[in-house]
Design an enzyme around this catalytic site. Sequence first.
Site, PDB file in Angstrom:
ATOM      1  N   SER A 139       0.825  -1.214   0.000  1.00 63.66           N
ATOM      2  CA  SER A 139       0.000   0.000   0.000  1.00 63.66           C
ATOM      3  C   SER A 139       0.860   1.266   0.000  1.00 63.66           C
ATOM      4  O   SER A 139       2.086   1.211   0.171  1.00 63.66           O
ATOM      5  CB  SER A 139      -0.894   0.009   1.238  1.00 63.66           C
ATOM      6  OG  SER A 139      -0.093   0.298   2.372  1.00 63.66           O
ATOM      7  N   CYS A 140       0.194   2.399  -0.149  1.00 60.28           N
ATOM      8  CA  CYS A 140       0.884   3.700  -0.168  1.00 60.28           C
ATOM      9  C   CYS A 140       1.657   3.951   1.127  1.00 60.28           C
ATOM     10  O   CYS A 140       2.842   4.311   1.100  1.00 60.28           O
ATOM     11  CB  CYS A 140      -0.127   4.811  -0.413  1.00 60.28           C
ATOM     12  SG  CYS A 140      -1.659   4.646   0.527  1.00 60.28           S
ATOM     13  N   HIS A 194       0.118  -1.692   9.437  1.00 59.84           N
ATOM     14  CA  HIS A 194       1.196  -1.235   8.539  1.00 59.84           C
ATOM     15  C   HIS A 194       2.546  -1.886   8.860  1.00 59.84           C
ATOM     16  O   HIS A 194       3.313  -2.186   7.948  1.00 59.84           O
ATOM     17  CB  HIS A 194       1.310   0.288   8.596  1.00 59.84           C
ATOM     18  CG  HIS A 194       0.017   0.968   8.269  1.00 59.84           C
ATOM     19  ND1 HIS A 194      -0.887   1.357   9.249  1.00 59.84           N
ATOM     20  CD2 HIS A 194      -0.543   1.299   7.085  1.00 59.84           C
ATOM     21  CE1 HIS A 194      -1.940   1.889   8.680  1.00 59.84           C
ATOM     22  NE2 HIS A 194      -1.766   1.864   7.368  1.00 59.84           N
ATOM     23  N   HIS A 220      -1.044  11.506   3.176  1.00 60.56           N
ATOM     24  CA  HIS A 220      -0.807  10.985   4.530  1.00 60.56           C
ATOM     25  C   HIS A 220       0.404  11.724   5.111  1.00 60.56           C
ATOM     26  O   HIS A 220       1.275  12.169   4.363  1.00 60.56           O
ATOM     27  CB  HIS A 220      -0.435   9.501   4.497  1.00 60.56           C
ATOM     28  CG  HIS A 220      -1.412   8.606   3.817  1.00 60.56           C
ATOM     29  ND1 HIS A 220      -2.724   8.486   4.197  1.00 60.56           N
ATOM     30  CD2 HIS A 220      -1.264   7.733   2.786  1.00 60.56           C
ATOM     31  CE1 HIS A 220      -3.330   7.583   3.435  1.00 60.56           C
ATOM     32  NE2 HIS A 220      -2.467   7.125   2.568  1.00 60.56           N
TER      33      HIS A 220
END
Length: 339
Positions: A139-140, A194, A220
């Site tokens: 993911s980002c 994460h 973010h």
Amino acid sequence: MTRVAINGYGTIGKRVADAVAAQPDMEVIGVSKTSPSAEAYVTMQRGYPLYIADLAKKPAFDKAGIPVAGSVEEMIEKADVVIDATPGGVGAKNRPLYEKLGKKAIFQGGEKHEVAGTSFCSFCNYEEAFGKQFVRVVSCNTTGLSRLIQIMDQAFGVKKVRATMVRRGADPHDVKRGPIDAVVLNPVTIPSHHGPDVRTVLPHINIVTLAMIVPTTFMHMHVVQMDLEKDATREEVLQEIEGRPRMVLIRPETGIKSTAELKEYAMDLNRPRNDIWENCIYKESISVADGEFYCFQAIHQEAIVVVETIDAIRAITGTIKDPGESIRMTDEALRFTPL
Ligand code: NAD
């Protein structure tokens, strides 16, 4: 030329399609939508053949004046690699189709690691993806963390990482998500997902992450702390990061202290869609004392994984062996305007 199909032409899919079209060694053979939309009209302007998941919906596209090239299955048959950029969880349902047609596929971070069995970050484990049938680009947030951790680990050794993700509530176009006025703990329990996700590409890293969602759409913001193995000075850390591909140090002279000013800067520099593919580290925030490193970094969620996806295409097709060469090719083709 690697023939690439993009299954799911939304936030990530439309960016990946443009990035593929810009590469010298790849071509877009088709993109897919489920229903007529503004993005479906854009495919006409770009000249991307449009395929649809459910042919029963073709009359709606005909009525909208949007030509349909065929079904998603027909699109995939023509491709060497499929980029699955459908919403999280849909990729897992699509995987049997890719298997049936014997095609390579790249999934996105909304899918679980197990969907592909190999997760990917260009800086960290390009070689691991080499020749695989399925790969998932992390993911980002995970990409942003992993790039920075890898650089620090190679230079100084990382004992442990503690990081807090302040996450955007929704992408700018997404009118249905929030929060509008709250800070939402995401999740309230610690750690967030994460840290384990970073370990899918950097398994040896000791990392704990926390996350919350705030009412913003731009980017973010990460608050990162690392304990280092070797003594390092602030200057040495700056030297390691400065000039690295996909890493930007936001100069104090710009006066930029927020995500909003950063996005405005990217817009003024005429970046396509105001996209920022790099980790944006606020130079002034970099601090090193008693073996501890701290910084703030902003991550543009809509853009960061796009360049990684392009590298993943070269890795799984085995066309470029050296990650550095793929990164250079990808970034040169996109003509990054320096920030
Ligand atoms: P999105 O909702 O913007 O786009 C998804 C697209 O897929 C839409 O165009 C939708 O019409 C289409 N679609 C839905 N079902 C389909 C189906 N069955 N077949 C074909 N197309 C279908 O989603 P997104 O934000 O681009 O996310 C895609 C993936 O990328 C997810 O795994 C997400 O977690 C990941 N990701 C998103 C972001 C982000 O900030 N948006 C960042 C990193 C990774």
